[in-house]
Design a protein around this motif. Sequence first.
Motif, PDB file in Angstrom:
ATOM      1  N   ILE A  10      44.219  31.618  39.737  1.00 28.49           N
ATOM      2  CA  ILE A  10      44.664  32.837  39.234  1.00 28.49           C
ATOM      3  C   ILE A  10      45.966  32.831  38.394  1.00 28.49           C
ATOM      4  CG2 ILE A  10      44.947  35.353  39.591  1.00 28.49           C
ATOM      5  CD1 ILE A  10      42.823  34.915  42.067  1.00 28.49           C
ATOM      6  N   GLN A  11      45.919  33.258  37.166  1.00 29.89           N
ATOM      7  CA  GLN A  11      46.926  33.036  36.355  1.00 29.89           C
ATOM      8  C   GLN A  11      47.122  34.210  35.445  1.00 29.89           C
ATOM      9  OE1 GLN A  11      47.640  29.381  34.371  1.00 29.89           O
ATOM     10  NE2 GLN A  11      48.159  30.530  32.495  1.00 29.89           N
ATOM     11  N   TRP A  12      48.305  35.041  35.460  1.00 28.48           N
ATOM     12  CA  TRP A  12      48.859  36.083  34.788  1.00 28.48           C
ATOM     13  C   TRP A  12      48.551  35.596  33.179  1.00 28.48           C
ATOM     14  CZ3 TRP A  12      48.145  41.147  34.475  1.00 28.48           C
ATOM     15  CH2 TRP A  12      49.038  41.847  33.716  1.00 28.48           C
ATOM     16  N   SER A  13      48.072  36.463  32.133  1.00 30.25           N
ATOM     17  CA  SER A  13      48.094  36.314  30.803  1.00 30.25           C
ATOM     18  C   SER A  13      48.859  37.323  30.088  1.00 30.25           C
ATOM     19  CB  SER A  13      46.712  36.208  30.214  1.00 30.25           C
ATOM     20  OG  SER A  13      46.697  36.088  28.818  1.00 30.25           O
ATOM     21  N   GLU A  14      49.775  37.056  29.421  1.00 27.84           N
ATOM     22  CA  GLU A  14      50.616  38.109  28.676  1.00 27.84           C
ATOM     23  C   GLU A  14      49.675  38.466  27.406  1.00 27.84           C
ATOM     24  OE1 GLU A  14      53.344  39.847  29.271  1.00 27.84           O
ATOM     25  OE2 GLU A  14      53.954  38.788  30.969  1.00 27.84           O
ATOM     26  N   GLU A  15      49.194  37.663  26.984  1.00 30.12           N
ATOM     27  CA  GLU A  15      48.288  37.848  25.962  1.00 30.12           C
ATOM     28  C   GLU A  15      47.343  38.667  26.035  1.00 30.12           C
ATOM     29  OE1 GLU A  15      45.373  35.378  22.712  1.00 30.12           O
ATOM     30  OE2 GLU A  15      47.122  34.352  23.765  1.00 30.12           O
ATOM     31  N   ASP A  16      46.666  38.636  27.229  1.00 31.94           N
ATOM     32  CA  ASP A  16      45.378  39.553  27.476  1.00 31.94           C
ATOM     33  C   ASP A  16      45.681  40.728  28.424  1.00 31.94           C
ATOM     34  OD1 ASP A  16      43.495  37.754  26.252  1.00 31.94           O
ATOM     35  OD2 ASP A  16      43.854  36.234  27.648  1.00 31.94           O
ATOM     36  N   ASN A  17      47.067  40.621  29.073  1.00 29.64           N
ATOM     37  CA  ASN A  17      47.443  41.644  29.874  1.00 29.64           C
ATOM     38  C   ASN A  17      46.618  41.821  31.122  1.00 29.64           C
ATOM     39  OD1 ASN A  17      49.455  43.538  30.461  1.00 29.64           O
ATOM     40  ND2 ASN A  17      48.050  45.253  29.626  1.00 29.64           N
ATOM     41  N   CYS A  18      46.111  40.702  31.691  1.00 29.24           N
ATOM     42  CA  CYS A  18      45.337  40.695  32.837  1.00 29.24           C
ATOM     43  C   CYS A  18      45.332  39.232  33.614  1.00 29.24           C
ATOM     44  CB  CYS A  18      43.826  40.894  32.385  1.00 29.24           C
ATOM     45  SG  CYS A  18      43.082  39.709  31.768  1.00 29.24           S
ATOM     46  N   PHE A  19      44.954  39.252  34.775  1.00 26.36           N
ATOM     47  CA  PHE A  19      44.664  38.099  35.541  1.00 26.36           C
ATOM     48  C   PHE A  19      43.569  37.165  34.972  1.00 26.36           C
ATOM     49  CE2 PHE A  19      47.667  40.651  38.235  1.00 26.36           C
ATOM     50  CZ  PHE A  19      48.657  39.721  38.390  1.00 26.36           C
ATOM     51  N   LEU A  20      43.939  35.972  34.560  1.00 28.79           N
ATOM     52  CA  LEU A  20      42.351  35.052  34.480  1.00 28.79           C
ATOM     53  C   LEU A  20      42.063  34.424  35.574  1.00 28.79           C
ATOM     54  CD1 LEU A  20      43.752  33.789  30.905  1.00 28.79           C
ATOM     55  CD2 LEU A  20      42.272  35.926  31.453  1.00 28.79           C
ATOM     56  N   VAL A  21      40.968  34.149  35.628  1.00 25.59           N
ATOM     57  CA  VAL A  21      40.281  33.374  36.883  1.00 25.59           C
ATOM     58  C   VAL A  21      39.544  32.145  36.596  1.00 25.59           C
ATOM     59  CG1 VAL A  21      39.082  33.362  39.045  1.00 25.59           C
ATOM     60  CG2 VAL A  21      40.064  35.496  38.169  1.00 25.59           C
ATOM     61  N   THR A  33      36.532  34.557  34.444  1.00 24.83           N
ATOM     62  CA  THR A  33      36.700  35.966  34.465  1.00 24.83           C
ATOM     63  C   THR A  33      37.739  36.420  34.628  1.00 24.83           C
ATOM     64  OG1 THR A  33      35.492  37.761  35.977  1.00 24.83           O
ATOM     65  CG2 THR A  33      36.459  36.019  37.111  1.00 24.83           C
ATOM     66  N   HIS A  34      38.181  37.751  34.980  1.00 23.77           N
ATOM     67  CA  HIS A  34      39.486  38.315  34.829  1.00 23.77           C
ATOM     68  C   HIS A  34      39.801  39.530  35.833  1.00 23.77           C
ATOM     69  CE1 HIS A  34      37.369  40.743  31.966  1.00 23.77           C
ATOM     70  NE2 HIS A  34      38.479  41.621  32.300  1.00 23.77           N
ATOM     71  N   GLY A  35      40.699  40.074  35.836  1.00 26.22           N
ATOM     72  CA  GLY A  35      41.010  41.394  36.567  1.00 26.22           C
ATOM     73  C   GLY A  35      42.230  41.788  36.114  1.00 26.22           C
ATOM     74  N   ASP A  36      42.239  43.336  36.383  1.00 26.06           N
ATOM     75  CA  ASP A  36      43.540  44.012  35.846  1.00 26.06           C
ATOM     76  C   ASP A  36      44.551  43.865  37.138  1.00 26.06           C
ATOM     77  OD1 ASP A  36      42.493  44.936  33.357  1.00 26.06           O
ATOM     78  OD2 ASP A  36      41.486  46.457  34.188  1.00 26.06           O
ATOM     79  N   SER A  37      43.964  43.907  38.309  1.00 23.85           N
ATOM     80  CA  SER A  37      45.108  43.575  39.419  1.00 23.85           C
ATOM     81  C   SER A  37      44.528  42.106  39.920  1.00 23.85           C
ATOM     82  CB  SER A  37      44.877  44.579  40.268  1.00 23.85           C
ATOM     83  OG  SER A  37      43.503  44.407  40.991  1.00 23.85           O
ATOM     84  N   ASN A  44      36.460  39.570  41.421  1.00 20.35           N
ATOM     85  CA  ASN A  44      35.593  39.072  40.365  1.00 20.35           C
ATOM     86  C   ASN A  44      35.469  37.360  40.400  1.00 20.35           C
ATOM     87  OD1 ASN A  44      35.560  41.605  39.574  1.00 20.35           O
ATOM     88  ND2 ASN A  44      36.734  41.339  37.982  1.00 20.35           N
ATOM     89  N   GLY A  45      36.658  36.779  40.912  1.00 21.18           N
ATOM     90  CA  GLY A  45      36.385  35.354  41.034  1.00 21.18           C
ATOM     91  C   GLY A  45      35.339  34.820  41.953  1.00 21.18           C
ATOM     92  N   ILE A  46      35.231  35.544  43.019  1.00 17.47           N
ATOM     93  CA  ILE A  46      34.112  35.332  43.972  1.00 17.47           C
ATOM     94  C   ILE A  46      32.861  35.539  43.523  1.00 17.47           C
ATOM     95  CG2 ILE A  46      33.305  36.031  46.270  1.00 17.47           C
ATOM     96  CD1 ILE A  46      36.253  36.394  47.128  1.00 17.47           C
TER      97      ILE A  46
END
Length: 72
Positions: A10-21, A33-37, A44-46
């Motif tokens: 799980i990594q924050w993306s400044e470009e996408d403004n969300c957490f990428l999974v 997938t991704h999530g706002d928090s 969403n990852g599960i």
Amino acid sequence: MSKFKYQMLIQWSEEDNCFLVGFPDFPGQLWRTHGDSYEEAVTNGIEALESLFMAYEATGEELPKPTVNKAA
């Protein structure tokens, strides 16, 4: 073997403004997938991991071996 022994990145993306999974043990796309928090990203990852299992099962493809690290 528990199906949840796979790494979830799980990594924050400044470009996408969300957490990428992503799941490094599964070939193909890096981010699944991704999530706002962070919590939403985990949930969403599960779900994405469960979808990967269903896809592998449907095609009869063997799941990749999970990377397992040992504590020192």
